[in-house]
Design a protein around this motif. Structure first.
Motif, PDB file in Angstrom:
ATOM      1  N   ALA A   1      51.235 138.316  43.110  1.00 53.20           N
ATOM      2  CA  ALA A   1      52.245 137.270  42.903  1.00 53.20           C
ATOM      3  C   ALA A   1      53.019 137.497  41.609  1.00 53.20           C
ATOM      4  O   ALA A   1      54.242 137.321  41.565  1.00 53.20           O
ATOM      5  N   THR A   2      52.313 137.912  40.550  1.00 55.52           N
ATOM      6  CA  THR A   2      52.982 138.182  39.277  1.00 55.52           C
ATOM      7  C   THR A   2      53.968 139.336  39.412  1.00 55.52           C
ATOM      8  O   THR A   2      55.107 139.270  38.917  1.00 55.52           O
ATOM      9  N   THR A   3      53.534 140.399  40.092  1.00 56.99           N
ATOM     10  CA  THR A   3      54.417 141.551  40.315  1.00 56.99           C
ATOM     11  C   THR A   3      55.641 141.147  41.128  1.00 56.99           C
ATOM     12  O   THR A   3      56.779 141.548  40.816  1.00 56.99           O
ATOM     13  N   GLN A   4      55.415 140.347  42.170  1.00 56.54           N
ATOM     14  CA  GLN A   4      56.516 139.898  43.012  1.00 56.54           C
ATOM     15  C   GLN A   4      57.484 139.011  42.227  1.00 56.54           C
ATOM     16  O   GLN A   4      58.702 139.119  42.380  1.00 56.54           O
ATOM     17  N   ASN A   5      56.921 138.140  41.388  1.00 56.47           N
ATOM     18  CA  ASN A   5      57.774 137.270  40.562  1.00 56.47           C
ATOM     19  C   ASN A   5      58.624 138.077  39.592  1.00 56.47           C
ATOM     20  O   ASN A   5      59.799 137.749  39.354  1.00 56.47           O
ATOM     21  N   GLU A   6      58.030 139.128  39.006  1.00 56.00           N
ATOM     22  CA  GLU A   6      58.797 139.986  38.100  1.00 56.00           C
ATOM     23  C   GLU A   6      59.932 140.677  38.846  1.00 56.00           C
ATOM     24  O   GLU A   6      61.038 140.843  38.318  1.00 56.00           O
ATOM     25  N   LYS A   7      59.650 141.111  40.081  1.00 52.17           N
ATOM     26  CA  LYS A   7      60.686 141.749  40.900  1.00 52.17           C
ATOM     27  C   LYS A   7      61.804 140.752  41.201  1.00 52.17           C
ATOM     28  O   LYS A   7      62.989 141.079  41.099  1.00 52.17           O
ATOM     29  N   TYR A   8      61.415 139.530  41.586  1.00 53.27           N
ATOM     30  CA  TYR A   8      62.420 138.499  41.865  1.00 53.27           C
ATOM     31  C   TYR A   8      63.259 138.199  40.622  1.00 53.27           C
ATOM     32  O   TYR A   8      64.475 137.999  40.711  1.00 53.27           O
ATOM     33  N   LYS A   9      62.593 138.176  39.472  1.00 51.28           N
ATOM     34  CA  LYS A   9      63.290 137.914  38.221  1.00 51.28           C
ATOM     35  C   LYS A   9      64.318 139.003  37.927  1.00 51.28           C
ATOM     36  O   LYS A   9      65.461 138.708  37.534  1.00 51.28           O
ATOM     37  N   ALA A  10      63.917 140.261  38.133  1.00 53.82           N
ATOM     38  CA  ALA A  10      64.831 141.380  37.901  1.00 53.82           C
ATOM     39  C   ALA A  10      65.999 141.319  38.886  1.00 53.82           C
ATOM     40  O   ALA A  10      67.159 141.559  38.511  1.00 53.82           O
ATOM     41  N   ASP A  11      65.690 140.981  40.148  1.00 53.97           N
ATOM     42  CA  ASP A  11      66.752 140.862  41.157  1.00 53.97           C
ATOM     43  C   ASP A  11      67.730 139.745  40.798  1.00 53.97           C
ATOM     44  O   ASP A  11      68.956 139.892  40.980  1.00 53.97           O
TER      45      ASP A  11
END
Length: 270
Positions: free
Chosen positions: A210-220
């Motif tokens: 979830a943390t990795t996915q959130n970081e990806k969403y943040k970058a997007d």
């Protein structure tokens, strides 16, 4: 300090010689330096008052209060666990912060199922009579809420205490997480919790994902924001140019109108 109003001096004599306490329990003799003995019979304190020439019988009854208290604490903990799982997976939850945050999450569903199975299922060290917690007085309703029948607990403990101990622990204390021995409901629950909460367990793995996915969403989102900012600047420039063009056309229109009006006046003498 000893005080007297008598003119006769005080005389003291040794009435009793000091000696150790000697007690015989089930044919075994014990010598202690105190009359309060706590290490001969497990869980029993012998308070010696006087010597006896014949055997004395000590009646001991079991106090189940502490066990009932622990079972009530188990009920509270399980219901807290069940409540937070229900709130996080309920799409209509109104709970602040956590409500409806894990709707449809397979990991949460798996954890709830495993905990319910290990606590409410048959013990891995079941006795011949007592095999699960429902026989001890624990029950779960259709909403998953656990309750405890204290009357049934008392009756079961008084009638099948050894089997209850076996059901809970299998007779073992502090089994390691990697032990292959069956550990009963209590031991198996501890093992299961350790597995679920381990650094490589499903909760930590889910959290990392979830943390990795959130970081990806943040970058997007940051990239999208940059694109939107650039697009806004471009549109702003285009709108400014268009506004300038419209102003120029309006000015030309006014000039042409004046010219046409002048021409019409010349021809019509008006």
């Amino acid at each position: 300090t000893v005080a007297t109003t008598s003119n006769t001096s005080l005389n003291f004599s040794n009435m009793t010689s000091a000696s150790d306490a000697l007690v015989n329990v089930d044919g075994i003799s014990y010598t202690r330096k105190t009359n309060t003995i706590t290490d001969v019979v497990l869980g029993v304190t012998l308070d010696l008052k006087s010597t006896t020439l014949t055997a004395a019988t000590v009646m001991v009854s079991r106090d189940n209060t502490a066990i009932t208290t622990k079972l009530n604490e188990l009920v509270t903990a399980y219901n807290d666990f069940n409540n937070i799982v229900s709130e996080t997976t309920n799409p209509k939850s109104t709970l602040d912060t956590y409500g409806a945050t894990l709707v449809g999450d397979n990991t949460v569903r798996m954890i709830r199922q495993q905990m319910r199975q290990v606590i409410l299922g048959a013990s891995s060290t079941a006795g011949s009579t007592i095999k699960n917690l429902s026989q001890l007085g624990l029950s779960v309703d259709l909403k998953g809420v656990m309750t405890l029948d204290t009357t049934k607990v008392e009756a079961t403990l008084n009638g099948n205490y050894d089997e209850v101990v076996k059901m809970f622990t299998g007779g073992y204390n502090n089994l390691g997480t990697y032990s292959s021995l069956p550990a009963g409901i209590a031991g198996d629950s501890v093992k299961k919790l350790n597995q679920l909460l381990a650094q490589d367990g499903p909760l930590a793995t889910k959290s990392t994902t979830a943390t990795t996915q959130n970081e990806k969403y943040k970058a997007d989102l940051e990239k999208l924001q940059t694109r939107l900012d650039n697009l806004l600047q471009r549109y702003t420039k285009q709108f400014s140019a268009m506004d300038s063009l419209v102003g120029s056309i309006n000015s030309q229109k006014t000039s042409l109108k004046s010219t046409f009006e002048g021409m019409m006046a010349a021809y019509t003498n008006k």
